[in-house]
Design an enzyme around this catalytic site. Structure first.
Site, mmCIF file in Angstrom:
data_model
loop_
_atom_site.group_PDB
_atom_site.id
_atom_site.type_symbol
_atom_site.label_atom_id
_atom_site.label_comp_id
_atom_site.label_asym_id
_atom_site.label_seq_id
_atom_site.Cartn_x
_atom_site.Cartn_y
_atom_site.Cartn_z
ATOM 1 N N CYS A 118 -9.950 4.539 7.048
ATOM 2 C CA CYS A 118 -8.663 4.118 7.219
ATOM 3 C C CYS A 118 -7.775 4.639 8.501
ATOM 4 O O CYS A 118 -7.030 3.817 9.007
ATOM 5 C CB CYS A 118 -8.105 4.255 5.928
ATOM 6 S SG CYS A 118 -7.713 5.727 5.283
ATOM 7 N N HIS A 145 -4.329 6.606 1.574
ATOM 8 C CA HIS A 145 -4.695 6.006 2.178
ATOM 9 C C HIS A 145 -3.834 5.517 3.565
ATOM 10 O O HIS A 145 -2.432 5.259 3.435
ATOM 11 C CB HIS A 145 -4.777 4.491 1.433
ATOM 12 C CG HIS A 145 -5.430 3.194 2.367
ATOM 13 N ND1 HIS A 145 -6.622 3.121 3.158
ATOM 14 C CD2 HIS A 145 -4.750 2.278 2.211
ATOM 15 C CE1 HIS A 145 -6.664 2.080 3.497
ATOM 16 N NE2 HIS A 145 -5.502 1.405 3.069
#
Length: 160
Positions: A28, A129
């Site tokens: 990510c 994330h």
């Protein structure tokens, strides 16, 4: 993050052409950087090298996953942005967003809790994330790599 903005495809009254990488492994951070910069500027190998340069003598590198799947920390993101001529500014979420001068901000990379999953199976754990929010042609977009396509947020007030 602040810096000069690269040219993007002109929208001429329609939605602009947006670069959007989709989530793969724990990359990510790679996707967030590339979505922010609107192009494939970074790879896993480049971020691995940056992580190694931050802790060259470490047997176990604290800046990314032991498994080699990504999961890069903020130090790697900041080094990557610096290598492209951008300054990352840490923002404490306890501060009011009304004090942000949005005209001086190139984009946002947020670290948010995200559900863990194995394929279609959702696990009862959360991981962090990296997500990008960026203004393109006057409109802010959520460029989260877990989304199928970018999500329109709107103008400055809608972003706040």
């Amino acid at each position: 993050m602040s810096g000069s903005e690269p040219p993007l495809a002109p929208g001429a009254g329609r939605a602009p052409a947006l670069y959007h990488e989709r989530q793969r492994l724990e990359l990510c951070a790679v996707h967030a950087l590339n979505n922010l910069l609107q192009g494939a500027r970074f790879t896993r190998a480049q971020l691995d090298r940056l992580g190694h340069s931050l802790s060259p003598d470490s047997l176990v590198n604290p800046h990314f996953s032991l498994l080699g799947t990504g999961n890069y920390d903020i130090n790697v993101l900041m080094a990557a942005l610096l290598s492209e001529g951008y300054a990352a500014i840490w923002w404490d979420k306890r501060r009011s967003v009304s004090s942000l001068v949005l005209s001086r901000i190139y984009g946002f990379i947020l670290n948010i809790p995200s559900n863990m999953a194995l394929g279609f199976l959702s696990l009862p754990m959360k991981r962090k994330h990296w997500v990008t929010v960026r203004q393109v042609e006057g409109t802010y977009y959520n460029l989260d790599s877990k989304l199928k396509t970018p999500a329109r947020i709107g103008n400055d007030e809608q972003l706040r």
